[in-house]
Design a protein around this motif. Sequence first.
Motif, mmCIF file in Angstrom:
data_model
loop_
_atom_site.group_PDB
_atom_site.id
_atom_site.type_symbol
_atom_site.label_atom_id
_atom_site.label_comp_id
_atom_site.label_asym_id
_atom_site.label_seq_id
_atom_site.Cartn_x
_atom_site.Cartn_y
_atom_site.Cartn_z
ATOM 1 N N GLY A 75 33.460 74.321 52.656
ATOM 2 C CA GLY A 75 33.814 75.681 53.059
ATOM 3 C C GLY A 75 32.643 76.468 53.604
ATOM 4 N N TYR A 76 31.481 76.357 52.959
ATOM 5 C CA TYR A 76 30.307 77.112 53.399
ATOM 6 C C TYR A 76 29.785 76.591 54.739
ATOM 7 C CZ TYR A 76 30.095 79.346 48.802
ATOM 8 O OH TYR A 76 30.380 80.072 47.681
ATOM 9 N N TYR A 77 29.877 75.279 54.961
ATOM 10 C CA TYR A 77 29.415 74.753 56.247
ATOM 11 C C TYR A 77 30.313 75.262 57.376
ATOM 12 C CZ TYR A 77 27.880 71.642 59.938
ATOM 13 O OH TYR A 77 27.395 71.154 61.127
ATOM 14 N N LYS A 78 31.617 75.210 57.145
ATOM 15 C CA LYS A 78 32.553 75.678 58.166
ATOM 16 C C LYS A 78 32.383 77.174 58.435
ATOM 17 C CE LYS A 78 36.226 72.235 57.673
ATOM 18 N NZ LYS A 78 37.659 71.999 57.357
ATOM 19 N N ALA A 79 31.994 77.922 57.397
ATOM 20 C CA ALA A 79 31.811 79.371 57.548
ATOM 21 C C ALA A 79 30.432 79.728 58.077
ATOM 22 C CB ALA A 79 32.038 80.057 56.202
ATOM 23 N N GLY A 80 29.560 78.731 58.228
ATOM 24 C CA GLY A 80 28.212 78.980 58.729
ATOM 25 C C GLY A 80 27.282 79.577 57.702
ATOM 26 N N THR A 81 27.611 79.421 56.411
ATOM 27 C CA THR A 81 26.782 80.011 55.344
ATOM 28 C C THR A 81 26.153 78.936 54.454
ATOM 29 O OG1 THR A 81 28.787 80.247 53.986
ATOM 30 C CG2 THR A 81 28.093 82.159 55.290
ATOM 31 N N ILE A 82 26.009 77.737 54.987
ATOM 32 C CA ILE A 82 25.510 76.637 54.172
ATOM 33 C C ILE A 82 24.066 76.857 53.722
ATOM 34 C CG2 ILE A 82 24.716 75.264 56.142
ATOM 35 C CD1 ILE A 82 26.460 73.882 53.016
ATOM 36 N N TYR B 284 19.542 72.693 57.478
ATOM 37 C CA TYR B 284 20.527 73.698 57.901
ATOM 38 C C TYR B 284 19.868 74.991 58.370
ATOM 39 C CZ TYR B 284 23.164 70.489 54.972
ATOM 40 O OH TYR B 284 23.690 69.351 54.402
ATOM 41 N N GLY B 285 18.543 74.978 58.468
ATOM 42 C CA GLY B 285 17.819 76.167 58.894
ATOM 43 C C GLY B 285 17.202 76.901 57.716
ATOM 44 N N SER B 286 16.570 78.019 58.001
ATOM 45 C CA SER B 286 15.885 78.797 56.972
ATOM 46 C C SER B 286 16.879 79.288 55.913
ATOM 47 C CB SER B 286 15.185 80.013 57.599
ATOM 48 O OG SER B 286 14.227 79.589 58.551
ATOM 49 N N LEU B 287 16.428 79.318 54.678
ATOM 50 C CA LEU B 287 17.269 79.768 53.581
ATOM 51 C C LEU B 287 17.585 81.257 53.722
ATOM 52 C CD1 LEU B 287 15.463 77.968 50.614
ATOM 53 C CD2 LEU B 287 17.529 77.226 51.813
ATOM 54 N N THR B 288 18.831 81.615 53.447
ATOM 55 C CA THR B 288 19.244 83.016 53.497
ATOM 56 C C THR B 288 19.908 83.377 52.166
ATOM 57 O OG1 THR B 288 21.368 82.410 54.494
ATOM 58 C CG2 THR B 288 19.571 83.004 55.988
ATOM 59 N N PHE B 289 19.826 84.655 51.826
ATOM 60 C CA PHE B 289 20.355 85.095 50.535
ATOM 61 C C PHE B 289 21.667 85.839 50.714
ATOM 62 C CE2 PHE B 289 20.639 88.364 47.153
ATOM 63 C CZ PHE B 289 20.741 87.510 46.057
ATOM 64 N N ASP B 290 22.664 85.412 49.934
ATOM 65 C CA ASP B 290 23.955 86.089 49.912
ATOM 66 C C ASP B 290 24.342 86.254 48.442
ATOM 67 O OD1 ASP B 290 26.990 86.107 49.607
ATOM 68 O OD2 ASP B 290 26.827 86.313 51.788
ATOM 69 N N PRO B 291 24.468 87.490 47.940
ATOM 70 C CA PRO B 291 24.714 87.706 46.507
ATOM 71 C C PRO B 291 25.955 86.987 45.981
ATOM 72 C CG PRO B 291 24.132 89.763 47.583
ATOM 73 C CD PRO B 291 24.325 88.757 48.668
ATOM 74 N N ALA B 292 27.085 87.092 46.707
ATOM 75 C CA ALA B 292 28.341 86.479 46.242
ATOM 76 C C ALA B 292 28.220 84.964 46.190
ATOM 77 C CB ALA B 292 29.492 86.893 47.152
ATOM 78 N N ILE B 293 27.620 84.392 47.238
ATOM 79 C CA ILE B 293 27.471 82.938 47.284
ATOM 80 C C ILE B 293 26.512 82.472 46.184
ATOM 81 C CG2 ILE B 293 26.521 81.032 48.645
ATOM 82 C CD1 ILE B 293 27.638 82.375 51.132
ATOM 83 N N THR B 294 25.452 83.234 45.970
ATOM 84 C CA THR B 294 24.483 82.868 44.936
ATOM 85 C C THR B 294 25.119 82.883 43.555
ATOM 86 O OG1 THR B 294 22.612 83.715 46.222
ATOM 87 C CG2 THR B 294 22.306 83.496 43.843
ATOM 88 N N ILE B 295 25.900 83.917 43.257
ATOM 89 C CA ILE B 295 26.576 83.992 41.956
ATOM 90 C C ILE B 295 27.545 82.823 41.797
ATOM 91 C CG2 ILE B 295 28.205 85.336 40.571
ATOM 92 C CD1 ILE B 295 26.944 87.860 41.804
ATOM 93 N N THR B 296 28.288 82.533 42.874
ATOM 94 C CA THR B 296 29.227 81.410 42.828
ATOM 95 C C THR B 296 28.509 80.103 42.542
ATOM 96 O OG1 THR B 296 30.720 82.489 44.405
ATOM 97 C CG2 THR B 296 30.955 80.114 44.126
ATOM 98 N N MET B 297 27.420 79.843 43.261
ATOM 99 C CA MET B 297 26.684 78.592 43.086
ATOM 100 C C MET B 297 26.075 78.507 41.687
ATOM 101 S SD MET B 297 27.158 76.878 45.833
ATOM 102 C CE MET B 297 25.938 75.571 45.775
ATOM 103 N N LEU C 235 15.634 69.682 44.402
ATOM 104 C CA LEU C 235 15.152 68.768 45.432
ATOM 105 C C LEU C 235 16.247 68.501 46.455
ATOM 106 C CD1 LEU C 235 13.210 66.670 46.658
ATOM 107 C CD2 LEU C 235 14.118 65.011 44.993
ATOM 108 N N ALA C 236 17.455 68.226 45.974
ATOM 109 C CA ALA C 236 18.565 67.938 46.881
ATOM 110 C C ALA C 236 18.825 69.103 47.829
ATOM 111 C CB ALA C 236 19.817 67.619 46.076
ATOM 112 N N ALA C 237 18.808 70.320 47.300
ATOM 113 C CA ALA C 237 19.081 71.489 48.134
ATOM 114 C C ALA C 237 18.029 71.675 49.224
ATOM 115 C CB ALA C 237 19.152 72.740 47.259
#
Length: 444
Positions: free
Chosen positions: A103-110, A240-253, A297-299
């Motif tokens: 879902g995150y890849y398709k949404a461009g938020t990977i 996937y490019g530089s890491l970006t911060f998203d509060p909702a995604i971070t809480i979910t993960m 490491l995987a991330a």
Amino acid sequence: MAEYVHAHAGEHDVDQGVVGDVEEVIPAQRRIALGLQQALVSNAWLDPIFIASVAGFSATLATNLVTATFLAAGIVTVVQSTKLVRLPVVQGPSSAFSPLAIGYYKAGTISAASLGLIIGAAFVFILSVLGQFARLRRLLSPAVSGTIITLVGIALAGFTFMEFFGGIGTSNFATGQSIFLACVTTAVVLVSSALGGTFRMFGFLIALIVGDALALGLGQLDFSGVGQAPWIAFPKLLPYGSLTFDPAITITMCIVFVVAVVEAMGMYEATARLTGVELTDRRVNAGIAGEAGGSMLAALIGGFGTTAYAQNLGVIRLTGVASRHVVRVAGFIFIALAFLPKVAAVLVATPAAVVGGLFLPAAATVVMTGIQMASQDRGSAVKNLVAPLGLMAGLGIPALAGALSGGLPQVLAEMLTHSIVVGAVTVFAAEILLVRVPELLRGR
């Protein structure tokens, strides 16, 4: 050198509890073959391919995902079996992350999901190093662990049968040939287990060889991908490019990672019970630290969270081989495959029906193990409700997620779709409210 478990296969009734010997040192040739068997049954090589295919990864990103998964799973498997939890647990991508990754890849938020995983894993790593996960373990009664393991096994059912019938979207799906291949492969595993001795020990490897031989005769073994794969590849940092911060995604993960860790703890408990090993708090904390370190490491190299893998518990139960030294070999095989995608492509050539035939008995054994743990009588009608409540919530609520999520925050709506998450939260709440709080009130 320890007594060979296969020499006394008739003396070990797996249904009675203990199988194998965790410290057994098997001769090198057999150890390599058994390690290969564990590596082949693990989903470490299929899950990334499935994610890449469904999410629409480019060929480059798909290759990177496979190599990153192999590398992270391999390193953590070796370290876990050697220094940390010291149990025969094979690491692989947690099924809890698969739908999120797609879902995150398709949404461009990977890239935000990768950072969220790193943050969640770092949080768990710190807690485990400080010895705090031993506290969480106090809530892991057999009812809790058994419920989570059962839900993990059930969660594998859809993927297993998708492979069993030949792979949705392929020309071989649900054809007579595919069903025949899958049934024969499963039958070989079960017959080998029933025969005992060396057949039981190598049942999955024998089944793979038989299944692939039949597939070759039926024209379903396609090695075209082998020629296209490079000989050597290295996982790329932040693909996937530089890491970006998203509060909702971070809480979910973070939430999903904690659930994956609880799932891993359940695997530790089940493996320890099955092999007769004392599972100390120190071992648990060390193991969780390894899970968290491997996931970070995987991330960083484009993979997703790794955790103790359920199918391999099924392999241990069916084969009777529980040596952690065998699992270490599987880890080294993963590491080698991370840098040799052409060799990995040979594994990928195995038809989906054969893979499903291998996975079916392993996943079914996971369900059986979970049910046996969850169904233990606790001497009280109320206490005996803990596991059923968790199972009912885990199976029933996700089916209603669409109808229930209308007015909920995005994070909660996302959580409702995951049976393992819903079941784990419910069974923990039930354990606290129905068992622990009353015990505290009674002064116990």
